[in-house]
Design a protein around this motif. Structure first.
Motif, PDB file in Angstrom:
ATOM      1  N   CYS A  42       0.819  -1.228   0.000  1.00 55.82           N
ATOM      2  CA  CYS A  42       0.000   0.000   0.000  1.00 55.82           C
ATOM      3  C   CYS A  42       0.843   1.264   0.000  1.00 55.82           C
ATOM      4  CB  CYS A  42      -0.946   0.003   1.195  1.00 55.82           C
ATOM      5  SG  CYS A  42      -0.136   0.319   2.779  1.00 55.82           S
ATOM      6  N   GLN A  44       1.343   3.201   2.235  1.00 57.72           N
ATOM      7  CA  GLN A  44       0.787   4.281   3.045  1.00 57.72           C
ATOM      8  C   GLN A  44       0.509   3.855   4.479  1.00 57.72           C
ATOM      9  OE1 GLN A  44      -3.168   5.560   1.770  1.00 57.72           O
ATOM     10  NE2 GLN A  44      -3.203   3.915   0.273  1.00 57.72           N
ATOM     11  N   GLY A  45       1.202   2.841   4.946  1.00 60.71           N
ATOM     12  CA  GLY A  45       1.103   2.507   6.361  1.00 60.71           C
ATOM     13  C   GLY A  45      -0.152   1.768   6.768  1.00 60.71           C
ATOM     14  N   GLU A  46      -0.986   1.418   5.797  1.00 57.92           N
ATOM     15  CA  GLU A  46      -2.290   0.850   6.134  1.00 57.92           C
ATOM     16  C   GLU A  46      -2.264  -0.668   6.311  1.00 57.92           C
ATOM     17  OE1 GLU A  46      -5.361   2.329   6.422  1.00 57.92           O
ATOM     18  OE2 GLU A  46      -4.805   4.396   5.895  1.00 57.92           O
ATOM     19  N   CYS A  47      -1.330  -1.359   5.630  1.00 59.14           N
ATOM     20  CA  CYS A  47      -1.463  -2.818   5.547  1.00 59.14           C
ATOM     21  C   CYS A  47      -0.461  -3.578   6.398  1.00 59.14           C
ATOM     22  CB  CYS A  47      -1.338  -3.264   4.096  1.00 59.14           C
ATOM     23  SG  CYS A  47       0.358  -3.229   3.466  1.00 59.14           S
ATOM     24  N   GLY A  48       0.630  -2.966   6.761  1.00 59.80           N
ATOM     25  CA  GLY A  48       1.603  -3.619   7.637  1.00 59.80           C
ATOM     26  C   GLY A  48       2.449  -4.696   6.975  1.00 59.80           C
ATOM     27  N   GLY A 133      -2.583  -3.516  12.829  1.00 60.38           N
ATOM     28  CA  GLY A 133      -1.986  -2.798  11.715  1.00 60.38           C
ATOM     29  C   GLY A 133      -1.563  -3.695  10.568  1.00 60.38           C
ATOM     30  N   ASN A 134      -1.997  -4.959  10.600  1.00 57.22           N
ATOM     31  CA  ASN A 134      -1.616  -5.905   9.534  1.00 57.22           C
ATOM     32  C   ASN A 134      -2.862  -6.473   8.887  1.00 57.22           C
ATOM     33  OD1 ASN A 134       0.655  -6.041  11.739  1.00 57.22           O
ATOM     34  ND2 ASN A 134       1.595  -6.726   9.835  1.00 57.22           N
TER      35      ASN A 134
ATOM     36  N   SER B  95      -2.174   2.278  14.123  1.00 53.74           N
ATOM     37  CA  SER B  95      -1.903   0.893  14.502  1.00 53.74           C
ATOM     38  C   SER B  95      -0.630   0.915  15.342  1.00 53.74           C
ATOM     39  CB  SER B  95      -1.656   0.082  13.233  1.00 53.74           C
ATOM     40  OG  SER B  95      -0.483   0.562  12.601  1.00 53.74           O
ATOM     41  N   GLN B  97       2.304  -0.063  14.602  1.00 55.08           N
ATOM     42  CA  GLN B  97       3.426   0.412  13.787  1.00 55.08           C
ATOM     43  C   GLN B  97       3.388   1.931  13.630  1.00 55.08           C
ATOM     44  OE1 GLN B  97       1.535  -2.244  13.143  1.00 55.08           O
ATOM     45  NE2 GLN B  97       2.537  -3.774  11.854  1.00 55.08           N
ATOM     46  N   MET B 183      -6.798   2.138  12.861  1.00 56.47           N
ATOM     47  CA  MET B 183      -6.635   2.712  11.531  1.00 56.47           C
ATOM     48  C   MET B 183      -7.805   3.589  11.120  1.00 56.47           C
ATOM     49  SD  MET B 183      -3.894   1.812  10.316  1.00 56.47           S
ATOM     50  CE  MET B 183      -2.981   0.381   9.871  1.00 56.47           C
TER      51      MET B 183
END
Ligand SMILES: Cc1cc2nc3c(=O)[nH]c(=O)nc-3n(C[C@H](O)[C@H](O)[C@H](O)COP(=O)(O)OP(=O)(O)OC[C@H]3O[C@@H](n4cnc5c(N)ncnc54)[C@H](O)[C@@H]3O)c2cc1C
Ligand code: FES
Ligand code: FES
Lengths: 159, 289
Positions: A42, A44-48, A133-134, B95, B97, B183
Motif C-alpha cells: 500500500c 501508506q502505512g495501512e497494511c503492515g 496494523g496488519n 496501529s 506500527q 486505523m
C-alpha cells in the motif's frame, strides 16, 4: 543527486549508494539490497506487510525515509530464522495454515515476533490489538490467531 | 531533493533558517505517504530523528514539557497517568506500527482538523513551544495554534520543539467515532478535562470544523452547573444541554467520512458520554479520598 546510507541489516553492516532522498527504507531493502521479504502493498502505512524492526521496534518500512536509518539497525523477516531453523512464529504460521497467498505473512510474522517478545502469553484481545496494523485478505485471521497461540505455547517455558 | 541531517537542535534551527522550504520529517507517517504518492516533492527533507532531545520529556515548575518527537507509544507508556486524555487519544492512532513512529509534533505540524492529539491538547490548555533561529522561542496556546485546514501558526523558519501542559488534576477522557477500532481517521472526536481545583472544564472538538476547537459556551455552562463538592449524580437535563452546546460549537461539513448532520449528532453523544465517564470518576475519587 543521491545519498549513501550506512546501516546494519540483519546484523550485517551495509552501505548503499545512489539512494534517492525521498526513497523509503522499504524500497532500499527490496530494490537495492535484494531483500524482498518485506512486501510492498500500500505504501501508506495501512497494511503492515512491510513491517520491519527499526532499532528493535516494529515500524512500516514504507514510511521510514531511507536517510533516517543512517547508523541504525534494521531487522527484516529474513533475519528471524536461525540459519535453516525457522523462528517458532514462522513454524507456527506454516503448521496452522496461516499462510495462503503469503503477501501479508512477513509483516505479520514480524508483528507477532515482537508481540511475543513483549508479552509471552498474550490474550486474544492483546493479539488482535497487536496485529491491528496488519491486513490479510485471504485467511480471515482465525488461522493467524491460531498460529500466534501455538507459537506462544511453544515459547512458554516448560514447567 | 536534498536530505538534511542536523546533529542537534541548534543545527536544525540553522538549517530551517537557511532553507525555510525544508520539510521536517519526524516519524514520517504523514510526510512519507505524501512522497510515496507523489503528492509532495519537497526540495529538502529535514530529518529530526537525530535530535534526541525531541523524544524526551521533563517537568519544570510543575508543568510537563514533552518533546515534539515523542512517539505515541512512548507517550502511552510514560505519560498515561499525567496526561490521561492525550494517552487515550494516542491509543486510537493508527496501529502499533504507526504509534511506534508517529509523534504529537508531527500531528501538530500536519495540523489536520482530524488529528487525534488536538482535542486533548485543547481540553488541557496545552501550549506549543516553537522556535526559530532569528526570533528565538515562543509559546503558542493550542487555541491559537490551529489556523485553518492543515494550517497552523508555525512560521516557515520555525520548528516545533515541545508542548507544555500541566499534569491532570482531574478526570480526562477522549472518544472518537470511526468505522473500526484501528486505523481510523476520526469522523469526529471529543475530549474533556475536569479541573476540580479551579472548578473549570476544558473541551476539544476534532474533525468537525476547519480547525480543532474548544466548545467555550459548553465549558462555561457545565462548570457552573456541576456540583463540585457533592457526590451528586448528574442531572440528565444538564448532560443533555451540555451535549447540545458542544454540537452547536462545531461547524462540520459533509465529506466521505460522514455528513455534517451526523457529525453534529455524534458529537452530542460523545460529549454526553465523556462527561458522564469523567463525572463518575470524579465521584469515585471523592468517595475514596
Ligand atoms: C496508516 C496511518 C494511520 C494514521 N492514523 C491516524 C490517526 O488515527 N489519528 C491521527 O491523528 N493521525 C493518524 N495518522 C497520521 C499521522 O500518523 C499523525 O499525524 C502523526 O502524528 C504524524 O507524526 P509523524 O511524526 O509521523 O509526522 P511526520 O510525517 O514526520 O510530519 C508530519 C508533519 O509535521 C511536520 N513536522 C514534524 N515534526 C515537526 C517539528 N518538530 N517541527 C515542525 N514541523 C514538524 C512535517 O514537516 C509534516 O508536515 C495516520 C497515518 C497513517 C499512515
Ligand atoms: S506497504 Fe507499508 S504498510 Fe502497506
Ligand atoms: S495470506 Fe494472502 S493476504 Fe494474508
Amino acid at each position: 543527486m543521491s545519498i549513501r546510507v550506512n546501516f546494519t541489516v540483519n546484523g550485517s553492516a551495509e552501505s548503499v549508494d545512489g539512494v534517492w532522498e525521498g526513497e523509503s527504507l522499504l524500497y532500499v531493502l527490496r530494490e537495492r539490497m535484494g531483500l524482498p521479504g518485506s512486501k510492498n502493498a500500500c505504501e501508506q502505512g495501512e497494511c503492515g506487510s512491510c513491517t520491519v524492526y527499526l532499532d528493535g521496534i516494529p515500524v512500516c518500512a514504507c514510511l521510514v525515509a531511507a536517510g533516517q536509518v543512517e547508523g541504525r539497525s534494521v531487522r527484516t523477516v529474513e533475519g528471524l530464522a536461525d540459519g535453516d531453523r525457522l523462528d517458532p512464529v514462522q513454524e507456527a504460521f506454516l503448521e496452522c495454515g496461516a499462510v495462503q497467498c503469503g503477501f501479508c505473512t512477513p509483516g505479520l510474522i514480524v508483528a507477532c515476533h515482537d508481540l511475543l517478545a513483549r508479552n509471552p502469553a498474550p490474550g486474544d484481545a492483546e493479539i488482535r490489538e497487536a496485529l491491528a496494523g496488519n491486513l490479510c485478505r485471504c485467511t480471515g485471521y482465525e488461522k493467524i490467531l491460531d498460529a500466534v497461540r501455538l507459537a506462544a505455547a511453544r515459547r512458554a517455558p516448560r514447567p | 531533493m536534498e536530505f538534511l541531517r542536523p546533529a542537534s537542535w541548534a543545527e536544525a534551527l540553522e538549517l530551517k533558517a537557511e532553507y525555510p522550504d525544508a520539510v521536517p520529517i519526524q516519524g514520517g507517517t504523514d510526510v512519507m505517504v505524501e512522497i510515496n504518492f507523489d503528492l509532495r516533492r519537497p526540495a529538502r527533507l529535514l530529518d529530526l530523528n537525530p535530535v534526541a532531545e525531541l523524544s524526551r520529556w521533563s517537568t519544570t515548575g510543575g508543568v510537563l514539557r514533552v518533546g515534539a518527537g515523542m512517539t505515541y507509544t512512548s507517550l502511552i507508556r510514560e505519560l498515561s497517568a499525567d496526561l490521561p486524555g492525550l494517552a487515550q487519544a494516542s491509543r486510537t492512532v493508527g496501529s502499533p506500527q504507526i504509534r511506534n513512529r508517529g509523534s504529537v509534533g508531527g500531528n501538530l505540524g500536519a495540523a489536520s482538523p482530524a488529528g487525534d492529539s488536538h482535542p486533548p491538547l485543547l481540553a488541557a490548555d496545552a501550549e506549543i513551544e516553537v522556535e526559530s533561529r532569528a526570533r528565538g522561542s515562543r509559546l503558542i496556546p493550542a487555541t491559537a495554534f490551529y489556523q485553518g485546514v492543515k494550517r497552523s501558526a508555525l512560521a516557515p523558519d520555525e520548528l516545533i520543539r515541545a508542548f507544555h501542559v500541566a499534569p491532570a488534576t482531574g478526570p480526562q477522557y477522549f472518544s472518537k467515532i470511526g468505522t473500526r477500532n484501528a486505523m481510523v481517521i476520526a469522523v469526529c472526536s471529543f475530549a474533556i478535562a475536569l479541573h476540580p481545583r479551579r472548578r473549570a472544564v476544558g473541551t476539544g472538538i476534532g474533525s468537525a470544523a476547519p480547525t480543532p476547537r474548544r466548545a467555550g459556551a459548553a465549558e462555561e455552562y457545565i462548570a457552573a452547573e456541576l456540583d463540585w463538592d457533592s457526590r451528586a449524580a448528574l442531572d440528565p437535563r444538564v448532560v443533555a444541554r451540555f451535549g447540545e452546546l458542544v454540537a452547536q460549537a462545531a461547524s462540520p461539513i459533509d465529506d466521505v467520512r460522514g455528513t455534517a448532520d451526523y457529525r453534529r449528532h455524534a458529537l452530542g453523544v460523545l460529549a454526553r458520554r465523556t462527561l458522564t465517564w469523567a463525572w463518575h470518576e470524579h465521584m469515585r475519587e471523592r468517595t475514596t479520598t
